[in-house]
Design an enzyme around this catalytic site. Structure first.
Site, PDB file in Angstrom:
ATOM      1  N   LEU A 143       6.580   3.218   1.691  1.00  0.00           N
ATOM      2  CA  LEU A 143       7.405   2.056   2.005  1.00  0.00           C
ATOM      3  C   LEU A 143       8.567   2.285   2.808  1.00  0.00           C
ATOM      4  O   LEU A 143       9.180   3.359   3.008  1.00  0.00           O
ATOM      5  CB  LEU A 143       8.051   1.628   0.503  1.00  0.00           C
ATOM      6  CG  LEU A 143       7.384   1.399  -0.532  1.00  0.00           C
ATOM      7  CD1 LEU A 143       7.931   0.952  -1.935  1.00  0.00           C
ATOM      8  CD2 LEU A 143       6.207   0.358  -0.301  1.00  0.00           C
ATOM      9  N   HIS A 155       9.269  -3.336   3.587  1.00  0.00           N
ATOM     10  CA  HIS A 155       8.962  -3.699   2.250  1.00  0.00           C
ATOM     11  C   HIS A 155      10.127  -3.837   1.311  1.00  0.00           C
ATOM     12  O   HIS A 155      10.173  -4.847   0.620  1.00  0.00           O
ATOM     13  CB  HIS A 155       8.251  -2.365   1.538  1.00  0.00           C
ATOM     14  CG  HIS A 155       7.014  -2.075   2.377  1.00  0.00           C
ATOM     15  ND1 HIS A 155       6.956  -0.825   3.069  1.00  0.00           N
ATOM     16  CD2 HIS A 155       5.743  -2.478   2.234  1.00  0.00           C
ATOM     17  CE1 HIS A 155       5.658  -0.805   3.566  1.00  0.00           C
ATOM     18  NE2 HIS A 155       4.958  -1.895   3.061  1.00  0.00           N
ATOM     19  N   SER A 192       6.589  -0.233  10.296  1.00  0.00           N
ATOM     20  CA  SER A 192       5.178  -0.135   9.809  1.00  0.00           C
ATOM     21  C   SER A 192       4.820   1.113   9.115  1.00  0.00           C
ATOM     22  O   SER A 192       5.325   2.318   9.728  1.00  0.00           O
ATOM     23  CB  SER A 192       3.940  -0.433  10.774  1.00  0.00           C
ATOM     24  OG  SER A 192       2.920  -0.087  10.513  1.00  0.00           O
ATOM     25  N   MET A 223       0.693  -1.039   0.006  1.00  0.00           N
ATOM     26  CA  MET A 223      -0.350  -0.065   0.039  1.00  0.00           C
ATOM     27  C   MET A 223       1.052   1.232   0.039  1.00  0.00           C
ATOM     28  O   MET A 223       0.385   2.399   0.316  1.00  0.00           O
ATOM     29  CB  MET A 223      -0.849   0.083   1.207  1.00  0.00           C
ATOM     30  CG  MET A 223      -1.897  -1.283   1.168  1.00  0.00           C
ATOM     31  SD  MET A 223      -3.485  -0.786   1.735  1.00  0.00           S
ATOM     32  CE  MET A 223      -3.013  -0.344   3.587  1.00  0.00           C
TER      33      MET A 223
END
Lengths: 277, 277
Positions: free
Chosen positions: B29, B33, B181, B26
């Protein structure tokens, strides 16, 4: 023609094909199915036909156990029709664990067949999605006789972005107009004679809509009454918008007339598609 | 690196690739990721990363609108990481019509995150299925930080017979243990300092289970209480069977300890996986 029963072997075998057309069936094949095979053959180098009676789309009280299984004859017919591969999975192959991931469907799946057979389309869509992922065809061919199913598969392919083109095969009929169906084999001789009335009634409704009749509810009632008087138990006769399968309005251009009714223990369905200028 | 926004162009571009590894994201990053991108690059000739904030997995009251969108920076990071293609669809591209076909999930999706965020996993599974069908990768890489999501995707791939291998990337953590996150960017400096307590508490629970503690309910209570006292609003801390994510029993061998809790307006999740001999 090759007969393949396990997923891994099928995947390996299909790797060398440049294009694949797929016809999913539940077996007990008739000329309707075979016409789909011909369409498939015209559109790809390799035609795969699956035969699998899918428990997931039968309700507990329905005819899963007595559904006609005629594998040997089916394979003979498919060989004569020029199919390249028959995929014949058993239940443990397609459902090694309880199928807890399924396809949830739009409200269109709750009308007509969906209203009469709760869970039916969810079972169909789920097994078709699985078979699509196993076979990975560029083309898949479905019969127009199961028109609501065809529209649901089309919707699923579009909304799940499946890289598959769905082709429809026209309903193949007996000389008296009865749509060919595996379930016709349940009919006793007298029922078989009466069975063509379903197609005849839908044809009458179609002609009256084409002639300008706009009171669709009255037409539906007339059709159901006519069948009822001849001993049928009618689930529905419906004049619908061809794309959405919601009840038609007089402003629609493209119509589908769909019917489902019982002769004794046998449930038959049929439909007619047409446009009004 | 190419940036592609429409489905048809992506399909055409990917036709010439012998093997594809896919990392759906989503955006916003971080190193977590990028570690998934490295795994992808090791497993295929072409690495595709998608960036799409998926409205379908957000409840109306959740943070869809304020979810951080940092496209330019994301593309820069992906280029540096050696991604080959970024797929950047807009909402009309992935949802040209209302998404009425969705994936329905097993009860495992109703616990933990699923209990706190009804509809979340259905939205995730549906968009991931769509993206899988668009990208058609042989490999897809997901972060272990969203462990329940990872297990649901694995189950979907297995039960829908998707020809995709799912790889998991280990959770990447800041020096103080906080799992990276996108939502960490919501944290104010003082909250950011406190945030590592979630990982610390899970670590404590893990050590006690490893040391032979068998009263998991008491451990869960202790952990929740500890966070509560420090100002967190706890959604759950749960000692679970690693495969099924049902509550663990003392006979299990493989455990997952999962936690979700709020610091102010920010919801953080984390987990630890381990075995007990």
């Amino acid at each position: 023609m090759e007969i393949i029963t396990d997923i891994m072997s099928l995947r390996v075998r299909l790797q060398r094909e440049s294009s694949i057309a797929f016809v999913p069936t539940m077996g007990n094949l008739h000329a309707g199915h075979l016409s789909l095979v011909q369409i498939a053959r015209q559109h790809a180098a390799c035609t795969v036909v699956s035969i699998f009676v899918n428990r997931l789309q039968f309700a507990p009280h329905e005819d899963f156990d007595r559904y006609p299984r005629t594998q040997e004859n089916d394979c003979r017919l498919l060989k004569e029709s020029g199919a390249d591969i028959v995929f014949l999975p058993d239940e443990k192959t397609l459902y090694p664990v309880s199928q807890t991931f399924q396809v949830s469907l739009p409200v269109m799946a709750d009308t007509l067949e969906g209203a009469c057979r709760p869970g039916f389309f969810r079972g169909v869509a789920t097994v078709v999605l699985k078979l699509f992922n196993i076979v990975q065809p560029q083309i898949a061919v479905f019969g127009q006789k199961d028109f609501q199913q065809l529209q649901i598969i089309r919707g699923m392919v579009e909304q799940f972005n499946l890289p598959i083109e769905i082709l429809a095969g026209e309903t193949v009929r007996a000389d008296d107009g009865l749509a060919l169906s595996s379930r016709n084999s349940y009919l006793e001789p007298k029922q078989r004679q009466e069975a063509s009335q379903l197609a005849w009634v839908l044809q009458q409704v179609k002609q009256r809509v084409e002639a300008g009749e706009n009171n669709f509810a009255r037409l539906e009632q007339w059709a159901a009454q006519r069948l009822h008087e001849r001993g049928w138990k009618v689930d529905y006769v419906a004049v619908c918008h061809q794309q959405t399968l919601s009840r038609a309005t007089i402003d629609d251009r493209q119509y589908a007339i769909l019917g489902a009714a019982w002769l004794g223990q046998t449930r038959l369905i049929d439909n007619l598609l047409f446009s009004r200028p």
